[in-house]
Design an enzyme around this catalytic site. Structure first.
Site, PDB file in Angstrom:
ATOM      1  N   GLY A   1      57.498 133.914 -39.155  1.00 13.19           N
ATOM      2  CA  GLY A   1      57.645 133.737 -37.866  1.00 13.19           C
ATOM      3  C   GLY A   1      57.192 134.742 -36.974  1.00 13.19           C
ATOM      4  O   GLY A   1      56.791 135.931 -37.596  1.00 13.19           O
TER       5      GLY A   1
ATOM      6  N   GLN B   1      55.568 140.275 -30.019  1.00 14.94           N
ATOM      7  CA  GLN B   1      55.068 140.908 -31.129  1.00 14.94           C
ATOM      8  C   GLN B   1      53.342 141.104 -30.961  1.00 14.94           C
ATOM      9  O   GLN B   1      52.749 141.662 -31.598  1.00 14.94           O
ATOM     10  CB  GLN B   1      55.195 140.275 -32.193  1.00 14.94           C
ATOM     11  CG  GLN B   1      56.613 140.494 -32.946  1.00 14.94           C
ATOM     12  CD  GLN B   1      56.941 139.841 -34.078  1.00 14.94           C
ATOM     13  OE1 GLN B   1      57.219 138.827 -34.175  1.00 14.94           O
ATOM     14  NE2 GLN B   1      56.792 140.898 -35.237  1.00 14.94           N
TER      15      GLN B   1
ATOM     16  N   CYS C   1      59.442 141.930 -41.319  1.00 11.11           N
ATOM     17  CA  CYS C   1      58.970 141.816 -39.891  1.00 11.11           C
ATOM     18  C   CYS C   1      57.526 142.342 -40.091  1.00 11.11           C
ATOM     19  O   CYS C   1      57.138 143.286 -40.364  1.00 11.11           O
ATOM     20  CB  CYS C   1      59.840 142.493 -39.317  1.00 11.11           C
ATOM     21  SG  CYS C   1      59.410 142.495 -37.189  1.00 11.11           S
ATOM     22  N   LEU C   2      56.537 141.379 -39.139  1.00  9.09           N
ATOM     23  CA  LEU C   2      55.263 141.708 -39.252  1.00  9.09           C
ATOM     24  C   LEU C   2      54.899 143.052 -38.343  1.00  9.09           C
ATOM     25  O   LEU C   2      53.809 143.416 -38.408  1.00  9.09           O
ATOM     26  CB  LEU C   2      54.607 140.466 -38.520  1.00  9.09           C
ATOM     27  CG  LEU C   2      54.519 139.229 -39.521  1.00  9.09           C
ATOM     28  CD1 LEU C   2      53.764 137.922 -38.798  1.00  9.09           C
ATOM     29  CD2 LEU C   2      53.987 139.446 -40.835  1.00  9.09           C
TER      30      LEU C   2
ATOM     31  N   HIS D   1      66.295 136.173 -36.201  1.00  8.05           N
ATOM     32  CA  HIS D   1      65.434 137.237 -36.152  1.00  8.05           C
ATOM     33  C   HIS D   1      64.298 137.154 -35.191  1.00  8.05           C
ATOM     34  O   HIS D   1      64.194 138.257 -34.063  1.00  8.05           O
ATOM     35  CB  HIS D   1      64.583 137.350 -37.460  1.00  8.05           C
ATOM     36  CG  HIS D   1      63.430 138.595 -37.569  1.00  8.05           C
ATOM     37  ND1 HIS D   1      63.760 139.530 -38.625  1.00  8.05           N
ATOM     38  CD2 HIS D   1      62.400 138.772 -36.916  1.00  8.05           C
ATOM     39  CE1 HIS D   1      62.721 140.282 -38.541  1.00  8.05           C
ATOM     40  NE2 HIS D   1      61.886 139.835 -37.408  1.00  8.05           N
ATOM     41  N   GLU D   2      63.836 136.043 -34.746  1.00 12.52           N
ATOM     42  CA  GLU D   2      62.916 135.709 -33.773  1.00 12.52           C
ATOM     43  C   GLU D   2      63.630 135.681 -32.432  1.00 12.52           C
ATOM     44  O   GLU D   2      62.863 136.220 -31.265  1.00 12.52           O
ATOM     45  CB  GLU D   2      61.990 134.530 -33.990  1.00 12.52           C
ATOM     46  CG  GLU D   2      61.374 134.447 -35.380  1.00 12.52           C
ATOM     47  CD  GLU D   2      60.420 135.654 -35.498  1.00 12.52           C
ATOM     48  OE1 GLU D   2      59.811 136.115 -34.792  1.00 12.52           O
ATOM     49  OE2 GLU D   2      60.138 135.847 -36.795  1.00 12.52           O
TER      50      GLU D   2
ATOM     51  N   HIS E   1      64.024 139.135 -31.136  1.00 13.16           N
ATOM     52  CA  HIS E   1      62.612 139.765 -30.562  1.00 13.16           C
ATOM     53  C   HIS E   1      62.601 139.459 -29.192  1.00 13.16           C
ATOM     54  O   HIS E   1      62.288 140.605 -28.470  1.00 13.16           O
ATOM     55  CB  HIS E   1      61.457 139.068 -31.373  1.00 13.16           C
ATOM     56  CG  HIS E   1      61.064 139.848 -32.797  1.00 13.16           C
ATOM     57  ND1 HIS E   1      60.771 141.099 -32.630  1.00 13.16           N
ATOM     58  CD2 HIS E   1      60.659 139.389 -33.928  1.00 13.16           C
ATOM     59  CE1 HIS E   1      60.203 141.526 -34.065  1.00 13.16           C
ATOM     60  NE2 HIS E   1      60.362 140.553 -34.516  1.00 13.16           N
TER      61      HIS E   1
HETATM   62 ZN    ZN Z   1      60.004 140.460 -36.631  1.00 21.82          ZN
END
Ligand code: ZN
Length: 198
Positions: A43, A48, A91-92, A133-134, A137
């Site tokens: 995701g 991000q 998380c990226l 999670h997304e 963000h």
């Molecule tokens: Zn993340």
């Protein structure tokens, strides 16, 4: 466009609703999927990659060939949350860091797809976790904010390392100062259509 590391200010931005689905947005979505697969994620949220808009992409298989699993969530809203569960998340924007995070066990979510169609899902397990999670963000909320006490304590030094590294990059000129970055985000907010910066 790049995946931004914590604590880039875009990651603490409360993103704005998307008003129009156009070719710029479709290009952004395609590029987000490319970046997500390259980073081996499932995701990726628009902030991000430095875009202050309410949008994220998801492919729970993580497989770029598996196009049927690709989902685009535009202006998502989590309408219901039920139960509570703990599970590991990464998380990226925090490459290599994983920790136990508390989430609702089941959710109902609604969003728009790239055709402007509203869709809704009842989700549990990994899908519910990933969507929470997304969606977080897009409100500037990060998984470190929702970790269990133990995970938060154990990972505090790792989080501090991310902060030190980012401040170093800012003094090297690889990233502008927080003030400049915030000004850019504000300008982008009030200037749709989307412009993807390199
Ligand atoms: Zn993340």
């Amino acid at each position: 466009m790049n995946i931004l590391p914590y604590p880039h200010p875009a990651l603490r931005w409360k993103s704005k609703q998307i008003q129009e689905i156009n070719d710029d947005l479709r290009r952004v979505v395609a590029e987000m999927f490319t970046l997500m697969y390259a980073a081996k994620g499932i995701g990726l949220a628009a902030n991000q990659v430095g875009l202050p808009y309410r949008l994220f992409v998801l492919n729970l298989s993580g497989d770029a060939e598996d196009k049927e699993e690709e989902l685009v969530f535009i202006n998502p809203e989590i309408l219901k949350r039920k139960g509570s569960t703990e599970g590991e998340e990464g998380c990226l924007s925090f490459p290599g860091m994983y920790g136990q995070v508390k989430r609702a066990a089941k959710i109902e979510v609604e969003a728009f797809d790239l055709n402007g169609q509203c869709f809704g899902y009842s989700l549990d397990d990994l899908a519910a976790r990933a969507v929470q999670h997304e969606t977080d963000h897009l409100d500037g909320v990060l998984f470190i904010d929702r970790m269990t006490e133990t995970a938060a304590r154990d990972l505090q030094p790792v989080v501090a390392d991310f902060e030190t590294q980012f401040r170093r990059w800012q003094s090297d000129g690889r990233y502008p100062s927080d003030e400049v970055l915030k000004r850019e985000l504000l300008a982008m907010e009030s200037r749709p259509p989307l412009v993807a910066k390199s």
